[in-house]
Design a protein around this motif. Structure first.
Motif, PDB file in Angstrom:
ATOM      1  N   THR A   9      22.734  33.083  30.594  1.00  0.00           N
ATOM      2  CA  THR A   9      23.343  32.404  31.741  1.00  0.00           C
ATOM      3  C   THR A   9      23.541  30.936  31.385  1.00  0.00           C
ATOM      4  OG1 THR A   9      22.218  33.923  33.256  1.00  0.00           O
ATOM      5  CG2 THR A   9      23.044  31.872  34.195  1.00  0.00           C
ATOM      6  N   TYR A  10      24.709  30.403  31.768  1.00  0.00           N
ATOM      7  CA  TYR A  10      25.023  29.015  31.411  1.00  0.00           C
ATOM      8  C   TYR A  10      25.967  28.412  32.456  1.00  0.00           C
ATOM      9  CZ  TYR A  10      26.916  25.055  28.720  1.00  0.00           C
ATOM     10  OH  TYR A  10      27.310  23.809  28.311  1.00  0.00           O
ATOM     11  N   THR A  11      25.767  27.140  32.785  1.00  0.00           N
ATOM     12  CA  THR A  11      26.692  26.426  33.667  1.00  0.00           C
ATOM     13  C   THR A  11      27.515  25.454  32.840  1.00  0.00           C
ATOM     14  OG1 THR A  11      25.124  26.596  35.512  1.00  0.00           O
ATOM     15  CG2 THR A  11      26.899  24.968  35.723  1.00  0.00           C
ATOM     16  N   PHE A  12      28.857  25.540  32.978  1.00  0.00           N
ATOM     17  CA  PHE A  12      29.769  24.668  32.220  1.00  0.00           C
ATOM     18  C   PHE A  12      29.865  23.291  32.890  1.00  0.00           C
ATOM     19  CE2 PHE A  12      31.053  28.941  31.119  1.00  0.00           C
ATOM     20  CZ  PHE A  12      31.290  28.854  29.762  1.00  0.00           C
ATOM     21  N   TYR A  13      29.773  22.234  32.097  1.00  0.00           N
ATOM     22  CA  TYR A  13      29.883  20.871  32.634  1.00  0.00           C
ATOM     23  C   TYR A  13      31.083  20.124  32.056  1.00  0.00           C
ATOM     24  CZ  TYR A  13      25.194  21.761  34.380  1.00  0.00           C
ATOM     25  OH  TYR A  13      24.125  22.304  35.033  1.00  0.00           O
ATOM     26  N   LYS A  14      31.309  20.284  30.751  1.00  0.00           N
ATOM     27  CA  LYS A  14      32.355  19.511  30.083  1.00  0.00           C
ATOM     28  C   LYS A  14      33.692  20.253  30.011  1.00  0.00           C
ATOM     29  CE  LYS A  14      29.229  16.703  27.306  1.00  0.00           C
ATOM     30  NZ  LYS A  14      28.692  16.444  25.961  1.00  0.00           N
ATOM     31  N   ASP A  15      33.640  21.569  29.970  1.00  0.00           N
ATOM     32  CA  ASP A  15      34.859  22.379  29.862  1.00  0.00           C
ATOM     33  C   ASP A  15      35.764  22.133  31.077  1.00  0.00           C
ATOM     34  OD1 ASP A  15      36.654  24.706  30.127  1.00  0.00           O
ATOM     35  OD2 ASP A  15      35.538  25.519  28.426  1.00  0.00           O
ATOM     36  N   VAL A  16      36.980  21.633  30.842  1.00  0.00           N
ATOM     37  CA  VAL A  16      37.899  21.278  31.938  1.00  0.00           C
ATOM     38  C   VAL A  16      38.258  22.508  32.765  1.00  0.00           C
ATOM     39  CG1 VAL A  16      40.182  20.332  32.503  1.00  0.00           C
ATOM     40  CG2 VAL A  16      38.851  19.342  30.642  1.00  0.00           C
ATOM     41  N   ARG A  17      38.568  23.607  32.092  1.00  0.00           N
ATOM     42  CA  ARG A  17      39.014  24.821  32.781  1.00  0.00           C
ATOM     43  C   ARG A  17      37.905  25.469  33.604  1.00  0.00           C
ATOM     44  NH1 ARG A  17      40.252  30.296  32.101  1.00  0.00           N
ATOM     45  NH2 ARG A  17      38.653  30.545  30.517  1.00  0.00           N
ATOM     46  N   LEU A  18      36.699  25.433  33.077  1.00  0.00           N
ATOM     47  CA  LEU A  18      35.575  26.130  33.724  1.00  0.00           C
ATOM     48  C   LEU A  18      34.545  25.170  34.314  1.00  0.00           C
ATOM     49  CD1 LEU A  18      34.961  28.909  31.034  1.00  0.00           C
ATOM     50  CD2 LEU A  18      36.269  29.124  33.130  1.00  0.00           C
TER      51      LEU A  18
END
Length: 234
Positions: A9-18
């Motif tokens: 499980t991971y939360t995206f912070y930097k990825d613009v799309r996600l």
């Protein structure tokens, strides 16, 4: 080092799309790959297959519509993070599109149903779509007005050659422009009266033409007026 393939499980912070999306599922070489679940803070949810970090394969996508207190829902094929291929999109408005998609847009052959038969404005379109718009040959059944159109479309408008039949026994075959009967056409009524000539709007005679009566008589001249509501002939 973490294994090449794993479940995490991971939360995206930097990825613009996600950005801010939370992913739970299979990974391969540091990217979502295989079956997984994406959830956004605004309530959007994608559940399905991933390939190299993108939604790819079969997947289900839900977008809440807070103003209408329900959701848009897509179930179908994806490619490179976009709806692509065959799918069914149920809109929060009650409309349902079933057919081909490309780059998140209705594109190719598809059917759009609006409202149920018991609702205020049921209708159905079956035909070609180009970048979300009805373009090419298509059949539009307007159940409320009791009219069916079969013919060409450009940018969601009736344009080019087409035919309209109504529940009242009227038949029109001819040209359409900007969604209206415009140009040359033939109008046949239930009692076999037939007009062949110029039109300027739906059921609106305007210009040179010939009116053929059921008894064989005919009138040639310049016509003006709406069919069924009094026509002037000069």
């Amino acid at each position: 080092d973490p294994p090449v393939s794993r479940t995490a499980t991971y939360t995206f912070y930097k990825d613009v799309r996600l950005k801010d999306a939370k992913y739970k599922g299979r990974w391969l070489s540091g990217k979502p790959h295989g079956k997984g679940l994406l959830t956004w803070p605004d309530g959007r949810v994608y559940s399905g297959m991933f390939k190299n970090g993108f939604e790819d394969g079969c997947g289900e996508y839900t977008v809440p519509n807070k103003t209408q207190n329900n959701a848009n829902h897509y179930q179908g094929h994806w490619k490179d993070g976009k709806m692509h291929g065959y799918g069914i999109y149920s809109y929060s408005t009650g409309e349902v599109y079933e057919g081909m998609f490309q780059d998140n847009m209705r594109h190719g052959h598809g059917m759009m149903r609006s409202g149920k038969l018991t609702s205020s404005s049921p209708s159905m379109f079956i035909g070609q779509w180009v970048q979300d718009r009805r373009t090419g040959y298509g059949v539009f059944d307007d159940i409320t007005r009791g009219e069916k159109y079969m013919g060409m479309w450009v940018d969601d408008l009736r344009q080019g050659c087409g035919v309209v039949v109504t529940q009242f026994g009227l038949y029109y075959e001819g040209m359409f422009s900007v969604n209206k009967m415009m140009g040359r056409g033939i109008l046949l009524s239930e009692d076999d009266t037939c007009y062949e000539g110029e039109f300027s709007d739906d059921w609106m005679l305007n210009g040179k033409g010939t009116l053929n009566m059921p008894n064989g008589d005919y009138i040639e001249g310049t016509f003006c007026g709406e069919w069924g509501s009094g026509i002037k002939i000069t």
